[in-house]
Design a protein around this motif. Structure first.
Motif, PDB file in Angstrom:
ATOM      1  N   ALA A 206      20.518   4.387 -22.038  1.00 23.80           N
ATOM      2  CA  ALA A 206      19.216   5.051 -21.945  1.00 23.80           C
ATOM      3  C   ALA A 206      18.133   4.231 -22.645  1.00 23.80           C
ATOM      4  N   LEU A 207      18.452   3.722 -23.837  1.00 24.00           N
ATOM      5  CA  LEU A 207      17.457   2.930 -24.565  1.00 24.00           C
ATOM      6  C   LEU A 207      17.222   1.575 -23.906  1.00 24.00           C
ATOM      7  N   ALA A 208      18.273   0.968 -23.347  1.00 27.75           N
ATOM      8  CA  ALA A 208      18.093  -0.295 -22.615  1.00 27.75           C
ATOM      9  C   ALA A 208      17.170  -0.073 -21.421  1.00 27.75           C
TER      10      ALA A 208
ATOM     11  N   VAL B  79      20.710  -3.457 -24.448  1.00 23.87           N
ATOM     12  CA  VAL B  79      21.553  -3.939 -23.350  1.00 23.87           C
ATOM     13  C   VAL B  79      22.915  -4.348 -23.911  1.00 23.87           C
ATOM     14  N   VAL B  80      22.919  -5.014 -25.058  1.00 31.28           N
ATOM     15  CA  VAL B  80      24.177  -5.411 -25.695  1.00 31.28           C
ATOM     16  C   VAL B  80      24.998  -4.168 -26.044  1.00 31.28           C
ATOM     17  N   THR B  81      24.352  -3.159 -26.596  1.00 31.79           N
ATOM     18  CA  THR B  81      25.036  -1.913 -26.932  1.00 31.79           C
ATOM     19  C   THR B  81      25.617  -1.258 -25.680  1.00 31.79           C
ATOM     20  N   TRP B  82      24.825  -1.202 -24.631  1.00 30.38           N
ATOM     21  CA  TRP B  82      25.257  -0.603 -23.374  1.00 30.38           C
ATOM     22  C   TRP B  82      26.477  -1.342 -22.826  1.00 30.38           C
ATOM     23  N   PHE B  83      26.401  -2.651 -22.793  1.00 29.52           N
ATOM     24  CA  PHE B  83      27.499  -3.447 -22.242  1.00 29.52           C
ATOM     25  C   PHE B  83      28.762  -3.340 -23.084  1.00 29.52           C
ATOM     26  N   ALA B  84      28.638  -3.114 -24.368  1.00 27.18           N
ATOM     27  CA  ALA B  84      29.839  -2.917 -25.183  1.00 27.18           C
ATOM     28  C   ALA B  84      30.654  -1.761 -24.618  1.00 27.18           C
ATOM     29  N   GLY B  85      29.978  -0.675 -24.283  1.00 24.59           N
ATOM     30  CA  GLY B  85      30.666   0.468 -23.692  1.00 24.59           C
ATOM     31  C   GLY B  85      31.152   0.198 -22.286  1.00 24.59           C
TER      32      GLY B  85
ATOM     33  N   LEU C 220       9.169  -5.253 -27.382  1.00 24.04           N
ATOM     34  CA  LEU C 220       9.823  -4.477 -26.323  1.00 24.04           C
ATOM     35  C   LEU C 220      11.010  -5.240 -25.756  1.00 24.04           C
ATOM     36  N   LYS C 221      10.818  -6.515 -25.493  1.00 27.13           N
ATOM     37  CA  LYS C 221      11.881  -7.342 -24.934  1.00 27.13           C
ATOM     38  C   LYS C 221      13.056  -7.443 -25.917  1.00 27.13           C
ATOM     39  N   ALA C 222      12.762  -7.615 -27.193  1.00 25.09           N
ATOM     40  CA  ALA C 222      13.825  -7.726 -28.203  1.00 25.09           C
ATOM     41  C   ALA C 222      14.658  -6.447 -28.251  1.00 25.09           C
TER      42      ALA C 222
ATOM     43  N   GLU D  18      46.063  11.586 -26.348  1.00 22.90           N
ATOM     44  CA  GLU D  18      45.060  12.496 -26.926  1.00 22.90           C
ATOM     45  C   GLU D  18      44.067  11.728 -27.796  1.00 22.90           C
ATOM     46  N   ARG D  19      44.535  10.764 -28.552  1.00 23.96           N
ATOM     47  CA  ARG D  19      43.656   9.935 -29.383  1.00 23.96           C
ATOM     48  C   ARG D  19      42.712   9.125 -28.496  1.00 23.96           C
ATOM     49  N   LEU D  20      43.240   8.593 -27.387  1.00 19.05           N
ATOM     50  CA  LEU D  20      42.407   7.819 -26.454  1.00 19.05           C
ATOM     51  C   LEU D  20      41.332   8.696 -25.816  1.00 19.05           C
ATOM     52  N   LYS D  21      41.636   9.959 -25.560  1.00 18.29           N
ATOM     53  CA  LYS D  21      40.629  10.873 -25.005  1.00 18.29           C
ATOM     54  C   LYS D  21      39.440  11.000 -25.961  1.00 18.29           C
ATOM     55  N   VAL D  22      39.731  11.109 -27.244  1.00 15.83           N
ATOM     56  CA  VAL D  22      38.660  11.204 -28.249  1.00 15.83           C
ATOM     57  C   VAL D  22      37.852   9.912 -28.274  1.00 15.83           C
ATOM     58  N   MET D  23      38.555   8.783 -28.276  1.00 16.00           N
ATOM     59  CA  MET D  23      37.870   7.488 -28.302  1.00 16.00           C
ATOM     60  C   MET D  23      37.002   7.303 -27.060  1.00 16.00           C
ATOM     61  N   GLU D  24      37.515   7.677 -25.898  1.00 19.05           N
ATOM     62  CA  GLU D  24      36.761   7.541 -24.643  1.00 19.05           C
ATOM     63  C   GLU D  24      35.495   8.396 -24.673  1.00 19.05           C
ATOM     64  N   ARG D  25      35.638   9.642 -25.137  1.00 20.20           N
ATOM     65  CA  ARG D  25      34.480  10.544 -25.200  1.00 20.20           C
ATOM     66  C   ARG D  25      33.411  10.013 -26.152  1.00 20.20           C
ATOM     67  N   ARG D  26      33.827   9.541 -27.311  1.00 18.61           N
ATOM     68  CA  ARG D  26      32.866   9.033 -28.296  1.00 18.61           C
ATOM     69  C   ARG D  26      32.200   7.742 -27.816  1.00 18.61           C
ATOM     70  N   LEU D  27      32.997   6.852 -27.236  1.00 18.37           N
ATOM     71  CA  LEU D  27      32.424   5.602 -26.735  1.00 18.37           C
ATOM     72  C   LEU D  27      31.465   5.870 -25.585  1.00 18.37           C
ATOM     73  N   LEU D  28      31.785   6.846 -24.750  1.00 15.54           N
ATOM     74  CA  LEU D  28      30.864   7.198 -23.661  1.00 15.54           C
ATOM     75  C   LEU D  28      29.526   7.667 -24.232  1.00 15.54           C
ATOM     76  N   GLY D  29      29.549   8.432 -25.312  1.00 13.99           N
ATOM     77  CA  GLY D  29      28.298   8.879 -25.943  1.00 13.99           C
ATOM     78  C   GLY D  29      27.451   7.705 -26.408  1.00 13.99           C
ATOM     79  N   ILE D  30      28.088   6.745 -27.054  1.00 12.53           N
ATOM     80  CA  ILE D  30      27.363   5.551 -27.511  1.00 12.53           C
ATOM     81  C   ILE D  30      26.849   4.756 -26.310  1.00 12.53           C
ATOM     82  N   THR D  31      27.655   4.703 -25.259  1.00  8.54           N
ATOM     83  CA  THR D  31      27.262   3.988 -24.047  1.00  8.54           C
ATOM     84  C   THR D  31      26.061   4.665 -23.393  1.00  8.54           C
ATOM     85  N   HIS D  32      26.046   5.994 -23.389  1.00  6.91           N
ATOM     86  CA  HIS D  32      24.882   6.724 -22.857  1.00  6.91           C
ATOM     87  C   HIS D  32      23.614   6.370 -23.635  1.00  6.91           C
ATOM     88  N   ILE D  33      23.730   6.367 -24.959  1.00  2.00           N
ATOM     89  CA  ILE D  33      22.562   6.063 -25.800  1.00  2.00           C
ATOM     90  C   ILE D  33      22.093   4.627 -25.558  1.00  2.00           C
ATOM     91  N   GLY D  34      23.018   3.677 -25.583  1.00  2.00           N
ATOM     92  CA  GLY D  34      22.655   2.282 -25.343  1.00  2.00           C
ATOM     93  C   GLY D  34      22.027   2.087 -23.978  1.00  2.00           C
TER      94      GLY D  34
END
Length: 150
Positions: free
Chosen positions: A66-68, A21-27, A13-15, A48-64
């Motif tokens: 939530a799991l953290a 946490v590392v994934t979350w902090f990346a975002g 669990l700790k691992a 416009e390209r940055l908007k796409v990158m921001e949206r996608r990175l936010l999704g990964i940040t949400h997942i990281g």
């Protein structure tokens, strides 16, 4: 094969908590940097390209995040199951308060992604650069609390 041959479940669990946490902090570290680039971009195609990158990175940040939080709560439950006094430690209360601040920061990032998507940002690149330092300060404080347990 014995499950415990690979270590006690609490260590698993700790691992996984640390991995996410590392994934979350990346975002948390990189989203505000994208905002700085967005504010300073002169060309609409780049924004416009940055908007796409921001949206996608936010999704990964949400997942990281939530799991953290999920693995963190599971770890907390496992430790408190073995020793209820674990929940009464001052360093743990301080860590949880700082984690609450990280969650608030994450919520602010999500709102800012929506503002940038609508071209409604009102913050300067300087403000965003300062804002970008908050998760680093929280990370240092949290790690020191967890390792030193003052």
């Amino acid at each position: 094969m014995d499950f415990f041959a690979f270590g006690p479940p609490m260590l698993w669990l700790k691992a996984f908590h640390i991995i996410f946490v590392v994934t979350w902090f990346a975002g948390l570290f990189y989203l505000p940097r994208l905002f700085v680039y967005h504010v300073e971009a002169a060309e609409s195609a780049i924004r416009e390209r940055l908007k796409v990158m921001e949206r996608r990175l936010l999704g990964i940040t949400h997942i990281g995040g939530a799991l953290a939080l999920g693995f963190g709560l599971a770890t907390l439950a496992a430790y408190s199951w073995h020793n209820l006094a674990y929940l009464q430690q001052g360093w743990l209360h301080a860590k949880l308060a700082l984690v609450a601040a990280l969650i608030a920061y994450h919520v602010m990032l999500a709102r800012m992604v929506r503002q940038f998507a609508r071209d409604a940002n009102t913050r300067s690149s300087r403000w965003l650069r300062v804002f970008n330092e908050a998760p680093a300060l929280l990370l240092v404080a949290i790690v020191l609390l967890v390792v030193l347990k003052p």
